[in-house]
Scaffold this motif. Structure first.
Motif, mmCIF file in Angstrom:
data_model
loop_
_atom_site.group_PDB
_atom_site.id
_atom_site.type_symbol
_atom_site.label_atom_id
_atom_site.label_comp_id
_atom_site.label_asym_id
_atom_site.label_seq_id
_atom_site.Cartn_x
_atom_site.Cartn_y
_atom_site.Cartn_z
ATOM 1 N N VAL B 97 0.909 -1.169 -0.019
ATOM 2 C CA VAL B 97 -0.004 -0.104 0.104
ATOM 3 C C VAL B 97 0.935 1.523 0.143
ATOM 4 C CG1 VAL B 97 -1.803 1.235 1.035
ATOM 5 C CG2 VAL B 97 -1.859 -1.421 0.986
ATOM 6 N N LEU B 98 1.962 1.153 0.781
ATOM 7 C CA LEU B 98 3.074 2.211 0.726
ATOM 8 C C LEU B 98 3.725 2.258 -0.906
ATOM 9 C CD1 LEU B 98 2.014 2.545 3.539
ATOM 10 C CD2 LEU B 98 4.471 2.573 4.244
ATOM 11 N N ARG B 99 3.495 1.106 -1.491
ATOM 12 C CA ARG B 99 4.034 1.129 -2.649
ATOM 13 C C ARG B 99 5.780 1.300 -2.734
ATOM 14 N NH1 ARG B 99 0.173 2.385 -6.729
ATOM 15 N NH2 ARG B 99 1.859 1.968 -8.094
ATOM 16 N N ALA B 212 -6.014 5.609 7.271
ATOM 17 C CA ALA B 212 -7.424 5.957 6.375
ATOM 18 C C ALA B 212 -8.738 5.879 7.162
ATOM 19 C CB ALA B 212 -7.248 5.111 5.185
ATOM 20 N N GLU B 215 -13.713 6.901 5.065
ATOM 21 C CA GLU B 215 -13.834 7.683 4.141
ATOM 22 C C GLU B 215 -13.012 7.473 2.849
ATOM 23 O OE1 GLU B 215 -14.406 8.784 7.203
ATOM 24 O OE2 GLU B 215 -16.040 9.679 7.358
ATOM 25 N N SER B 216 -11.983 6.785 3.246
ATOM 26 C CA SER B 216 -10.964 6.795 2.100
ATOM 27 C C SER B 216 -10.202 5.405 2.206
ATOM 28 C CB SER B 216 -9.857 7.807 2.177
ATOM 29 O OG SER B 216 -9.206 7.807 3.445
ATOM 30 N N GLU B 219 -10.890 3.137 -0.920
ATOM 31 C CA GLU B 219 -10.162 3.769 -2.007
ATOM 32 C C GLU B 219 -8.801 3.352 -2.196
ATOM 33 O OE1 GLU B 219 -12.638 5.169 -0.265
ATOM 34 O OE2 GLU B 219 -14.181 4.941 -1.961
ATOM 35 N N ALA B 220 -8.050 3.390 -0.904
ATOM 36 C CA ALA B 220 -6.662 3.205 -0.765
ATOM 37 C C ALA B 220 -6.475 1.795 -1.119
ATOM 38 C CB ALA B 220 -5.974 3.609 0.528
ATOM 39 N N LYS B 222 -8.552 -0.280 -3.014
ATOM 40 C CA LYS B 222 -8.641 -0.336 -4.487
ATOM 41 C C LYS B 222 -7.551 0.173 -5.454
ATOM 42 C CE LYS B 222 -11.739 1.158 -8.131
ATOM 43 N NZ LYS B 222 -11.131 0.019 -9.052
ATOM 44 N N ALA B 223 -6.921 1.098 -5.002
ATOM 45 C CA ALA B 223 -5.929 1.619 -5.770
ATOM 46 C C ALA B 223 -4.700 0.713 -5.629
ATOM 47 C CB ALA B 223 -5.333 3.111 -5.003
#
Lengths: 98, 389
Positions: B97-99, B212, B215-216, B219-220, B222-223
């Motif tokens: 997630v932190l890529r 997060a 509310e996000s 989305e995080a 999914k990204a």
């Protein structure tokens, strides 16, 4: 009826790695989940600054010549440390009511 | 020019990390991975690899250090096995997630309990949902090649995700094999310098590792999943470039003698090489059998696998891990799910074998082919090959 989506940002618009630019809380107020807020009795206040120094979020502002400290309720989480530390018991944590 | 050397596979993987010119290695020893980081420690101490070697006190700290160093812009490598990967678990789910494109070699080993130091796939399967790109090597050469490819894939600006290179513990990690070790000039042609997408920089500060709220968070997640699924195209491109530079061709799904095959065995890792010999022998005896091997486990190469299995009447999926409480192993579940909507849905059989280092031989694959051909109906639960019940 279609339920509205409780999202503040599109997945595709998020920064890669879910990072944030500095100072993002200027726009994003972090105090909105507070359940109690500090209320100061200025009659009892001796302007010692304990609330200012003990506040873990640094929300108290030195009012200078007025000789008191004012909490910024946009960011106060209502933890009550200021009320606990106040030597004159001048701060009362008061229930937030809608 | 590449040079053919007789070398233990673990040491060859460490040599590949040296060729990739890693900046940071943070690792903790654990059997059967130890030789990889032990040799890297030597290479750093001897001045052959200009890197920071961080001898951490646990695997949790190893992966934490790796995520931090990767976020600081350093090419980062670590290695682990089994309980070490389990101890990394919390951080394993954070890196994608932190890529942060950390490269992790896993000398695959059984998870406790009971304590067992030998090879199966239960360690990587326990973190299959974490968001890492997962590559599987079949032999020592592939362990080296996949390690180099992992840096190229994970660090690609379009990807920027961590990659695990899965190397069967002992079966591969501790064997001395003839391996073509590339020279530095070749590696430099294949692997550009690391240009991080995420970079902790005092001059341009960012916050990494945020909370997060409801509310996000969705989305995080999914990204991250979108990035992982999209990485398959870059994996294929990197394999094409690997072939162009080094002459060895790799694919995300590799088929062996599947033309006209009625029964196709699906496997991952070193046992696929054993299976290929068994396929040759069964073919000589007139049996219509073939082999499909997954090199890429995550992102799951659904289209490629479906295409490879499109003509099969029977599919025999091999798992080296049990999903306790479910009727199929992890690969069995994926293949059944994949083929549910297939136009000519084959029968799918799931076999679990080679747990905790139990030997897998050609006979096992002949046994599996015989079980499939003698089966009249469908299999309702996985079968264990070679269990004293």
């Amino acid at each position: 009826m279609k339920k509205p989506i409780e999202a503040i940002v599109k997945a595709g618009d998020l920064p890669v790695g879910f990072t944030a630019q500095p100072g993002s809380t200027v726009a994003f107020k972090t105090g909105d989940w507070r359940s109690v807020r500090p209320v100061l009795d200025r009659e009892k206040c001796i302007y010692c600054g304990f609330c200012y120094y003990y506040c873990p979020d640094g929300v108290y502002q030195d009012m200078g010549a007025e000789k008191w400290y004012k909490p910024d309720l946009d960011y106060c989480k209502g933890c009550g440390v200021c009320a606990h530390e106040c030597p004159k018991k001048a701060i009362t944590m008061t229930l937030e009511e809608v | 020019m590449s040079k053919r050397v007789g070398i233990e596979v673990s040491l060859a993987v460490a040599e590949a990390v040296k060729l990739a010119d890693a900046d940071v290695v943070a690792a903790y020893p654990i059997t059967p991975q130890t030789h990889i980081v032990e040799h890297l420690s030597e290479l750093v101490a001897d001045g052959e690899l200009d890197a920071a070697y961080i001898p951490v006190e646990s695997e949790h700290s190893a992966m934490s250090s790796c995520i931090g160093s990767s976020a600081a812009g350093a090419r980062t490598f670590t290695a682990t096995s089994s309980q070490g990967l389990a101890l990394m678990n919390e951080m394993i789910f954070i890196a994608p997630v932190l890529r942060t494109p950390v490269i992790l070699a896993i000398a695959n080993r059984a998870l406790s309990a009971p304590i067992n130091i030998w090879n199966d796939h239960s360690d990587i399967m326990s973190v299959r949902d974490a968001g890492w790109i997962c590559l599987f090597a079949e032999n020592g050469q592939e362990a080296v090649d996949m390690t180099l490819a992992a840096f190229r894939i994970g660090e690609d600006p379009q990807v920027s995700l961590p990659v695990s290179v899965n190397i069967d513990g002992f079966t591969l990690s501790h064997f001395i094999e003839p391996i073509l070790l590339p020279d530095k000039a070749e590696v430099d042609r294949f692997l550009p310098p690391f240009k991080p997408v995420i970079k902790l920089d005092i001059a341009q500060p960012i916050s990494v590792g945020l909370l997060a709220p409801p509310e996000s968070y969705t989305e995080a997640r999914k990204a991250t999943d979108d990035a992982l699924l999209a990485s398959k195209a870059v994996v294929k491109k990197a394999f094409d470039e690997y072939e162009a530079v080094f002459g060895r061709r790799y694919q995300v799904v590799e088929s062996y003698r599947v033309e006209d095959a009625e029964t196709v065995i699906v496997a991952m890792g070193s046992i696929a090489e054993t299976a290929s010999i068994a396929i040759d022998e069964m073919r000589e005896a007139g049996q219509k059998v073939g082999l499909v091997r997954l090199r890429l486990w995550r992102p799951f190469p659904a289209e490629e696998l479906a295409a490879a299995l499109s003509a099969a009447k029977n599919v025999a999926v091999i798992d080296r891990h049990m999903v306790l409480g479910v009727d199929n192993g992890p690969l069995g579940l994926e293949v059944k799910s994949l083929l549910y909507d297939a136009p000519n849905r084959p029968r799918v059989f799931n076999y679990v074998l080679g747990l905790g280092g139990r030997d897998v031989t050609r006979d096992d694959f002949r046994d599996i082919a015989a079980r499939v051909s003698s089966s009249q109906g469908v299999q309702t639960r996985y079968e264990i090959v070679g269990v004293l019940a």
